[in-house]
Motif scaffolding. Structure first.
Motif, PDB file in Angstrom:
ATOM      1  N   CYS A  34      50.640 130.473 -42.238  1.00 19.41           N
ATOM      2  CA  CYS A  34      51.721 129.966 -41.336  1.00 19.41           C
ATOM      3  C   CYS A  34      51.562 130.584 -40.144  1.00 19.41           C
ATOM      4  O   CYS A  34      51.900 129.744 -39.042  1.00 19.41           O
ATOM      5  CB  CYS A  34      53.012 130.320 -42.150  1.00 19.41           C
ATOM      6  SG  CYS A  34      53.378 129.353 -43.670  1.00 19.41           S
ATOM      7  N   VAL A  35      51.251 131.689 -39.885  1.00 18.04           N
ATOM      8  CA  VAL A  35      51.163 132.332 -38.707  1.00 18.04           C
ATOM      9  C   VAL A  35      49.847 131.783 -37.712  1.00 18.04           C
ATOM     10  O   VAL A  35      50.313 131.382 -36.571  1.00 18.04           O
ATOM     11  CB  VAL A  35      50.792 133.972 -38.656  1.00 18.04           C
ATOM     12  CG1 VAL A  35      50.082 134.752 -37.493  1.00 18.04           C
ATOM     13  CG2 VAL A  35      51.906 134.677 -39.246  1.00 18.04           C
ATOM     14  N   LEU A  37      49.002 128.803 -38.263  1.00 20.04           N
ATOM     15  CA  LEU A  37      49.161 127.258 -37.965  1.00 20.04           C
ATOM     16  C   LEU A  37      50.350 127.189 -36.707  1.00 20.04           C
ATOM     17  O   LEU A  37      50.241 126.595 -35.854  1.00 20.04           O
ATOM     18  CB  LEU A  37      49.906 126.657 -39.090  1.00 20.04           C
ATOM     19  CG  LEU A  37      50.612 125.286 -39.020  1.00 20.04           C
ATOM     20  CD1 LEU A  37      49.439 124.168 -38.653  1.00 20.04           C
ATOM     21  CD2 LEU A  37      51.503 124.918 -39.993  1.00 20.04           C
ATOM     22  N   LEU A  38      51.231 128.116 -36.784  1.00 24.38           N
ATOM     23  CA  LEU A  38      52.293 128.247 -35.588  1.00 24.38           C
ATOM     24  C   LEU A  38      51.523 128.869 -34.218  1.00 24.38           C
ATOM     25  O   LEU A  38      51.783 128.242 -33.326  1.00 24.38           O
ATOM     26  CB  LEU A  38      53.320 129.102 -36.018  1.00 24.38           C
ATOM     27  CG  LEU A  38      53.980 128.598 -37.260  1.00 24.38           C
ATOM     28  CD1 LEU A  38      55.379 129.604 -37.478  1.00 24.38           C
ATOM     29  CD2 LEU A  38      54.641 127.259 -36.692  1.00 24.38           C
ATOM     30  N   ILE A  41      49.813 125.780 -32.952  1.00 20.56           N
ATOM     31  CA  ILE A  41      50.880 124.966 -32.253  1.00 20.56           C
ATOM     32  C   ILE A  41      51.359 125.178 -30.848  1.00 20.56           C
ATOM     33  O   ILE A  41      51.825 124.555 -30.258  1.00 20.56           O
ATOM     34  CB  ILE A  41      51.976 124.794 -33.300  1.00 20.56           C
ATOM     35  CG1 ILE A  41      51.558 123.962 -34.567  1.00 20.56           C
ATOM     36  CG2 ILE A  41      53.140 124.110 -32.524  1.00 20.56           C
ATOM     37  CD1 ILE A  41      52.593 123.766 -35.588  1.00 20.56           C
ATOM     38  N   PHE A  43      53.265 128.799 -30.706  1.00 22.60           N
ATOM     39  CA  PHE A  43      54.447 129.732 -30.852  1.00 22.60           C
ATOM     40  C   PHE A  43      53.590 131.005 -30.573  1.00 22.60           C
ATOM     41  O   PHE A  43      52.553 131.346 -30.833  1.00 22.60           O
ATOM     42  CB  PHE A  43      54.749 130.020 -32.207  1.00 22.60           C
ATOM     43  CG  PHE A  43      55.828 128.713 -32.633  1.00 22.60           C
ATOM     44  CD1 PHE A  43      57.017 129.292 -32.851  1.00 22.60           C
ATOM     45  CD2 PHE A  43      55.595 127.576 -32.834  1.00 22.60           C
ATOM     46  CE1 PHE A  43      57.827 128.397 -33.336  1.00 22.60           C
ATOM     47  CE2 PHE A  43      56.402 126.690 -33.183  1.00 22.60           C
ATOM     48  CZ  PHE A  43      57.664 127.085 -33.173  1.00 22.60           C
ATOM     49  N   LEU A  48      56.662 133.640 -33.119  1.00 17.54           N
ATOM     50  CA  LEU A  48      55.542 133.305 -34.066  1.00 17.54           C
ATOM     51  C   LEU A  48      55.875 133.998 -35.526  1.00 17.54           C
ATOM     52  O   LEU A  48      55.627 133.364 -36.514  1.00 17.54           O
ATOM     53  CB  LEU A  48      54.112 133.962 -33.531  1.00 17.54           C
ATOM     54  CG  LEU A  48      53.051 133.863 -34.376  1.00 17.54           C
ATOM     55  CD1 LEU A  48      52.534 132.468 -34.584  1.00 17.54           C
ATOM     56  CD2 LEU A  48      51.657 134.878 -33.964  1.00 17.54           C
ATOM     57  N   GLY A  51      59.042 132.479 -37.095  1.00 15.00           N
ATOM     58  CA  GLY A  51      58.733 131.182 -37.500  1.00 15.00           C
ATOM     59  C   GLY A  51      57.866 131.185 -38.908  1.00 15.00           C
ATOM     60  O   GLY A  51      57.906 130.613 -39.810  1.00 15.00           O
ATOM     61  N   ALA A  52      56.958 131.864 -38.891  1.00 20.46           N
ATOM     62  CA  ALA A  52      56.006 132.301 -40.238  1.00 20.46           C
ATOM     63  C   ALA A  52      56.802 132.965 -41.207  1.00 20.46           C
ATOM     64  O   ALA A  52      56.765 132.229 -42.463  1.00 20.46           O
ATOM     65  CB  ALA A  52      54.776 133.086 -39.695  1.00 20.46           C
ATOM     66  N   LEU A  55      59.087 129.920 -42.411  1.00 23.73           N
ATOM     67  CA  LEU A  55      58.113 128.627 -43.051  1.00 23.73           C
ATOM     68  C   LEU A  55      57.706 128.783 -44.379  1.00 23.73           C
ATOM     69  O   LEU A  55      57.451 128.410 -45.312  1.00 23.73           O
ATOM     70  CB  LEU A  55      57.151 128.279 -42.034  1.00 23.73           C
ATOM     71  CG  LEU A  55      56.284 127.158 -42.495  1.00 23.73           C
ATOM     72  CD1 LEU A  55      56.996 125.909 -42.464  1.00 23.73           C
ATOM     73  CD2 LEU A  55      55.116 126.748 -41.278  1.00 23.73           C
TER      74      LEU A  55
END
Length: 100
Positions: A34-35, A37-38, A41, A43, A48, A51-52, A55
């Motif tokens: 997730c880190v 991916l964000l 994107i 973040f 970051l 959000g991780a 998610l």
């Protein structure tokens, strides 16, 4: 006759590992994914990480159900054994032993 490719050995090795270790490792890997991916994107900074976390929590809940249940079964079995041992010890100390 075909030779084994080693996949069965790896499966047995994974089954021998502690379910808590497997669950924690898989959860950490989901968080790292997730880190990444964000980050891709766009973040950055604390957004970051937050959000991780937000998610990865629901993803872990759904994706790691089997590992979480295996861990819970192991803990439950251990608690049951300890309670049984405790009951045996109390019975022995109270003199309620059925042994001659």
């Amino acid at each position: 006759m075909t030779e084994p490719d080693g996949s069965e050995d790896r499966r047995h090795a994974l089954e021998r590992l502690h379910p808590g270790f497997l669950y924690t490792t898989a959860r950490f890997m989901i968080f790292v994914a997730c880190v990444v991916l964000l980050f891709v994107i766009g973040f950055r900074s604390w957004f970051l990480v937050m959000g991780a976390l937000l998610l990865s929590a629901p993803l872990s809940f759904f994706l790691l159900r089997k590992q979480r249940e295996a861990f819970a079964e192991r803990v439950e079995g251990r608690v049951s054994r300890r309670q049984a041992d405790k009951a045996k010890l109390r019975a022995a100390l109270a003199g309620d032993d059925d042994q001659p």
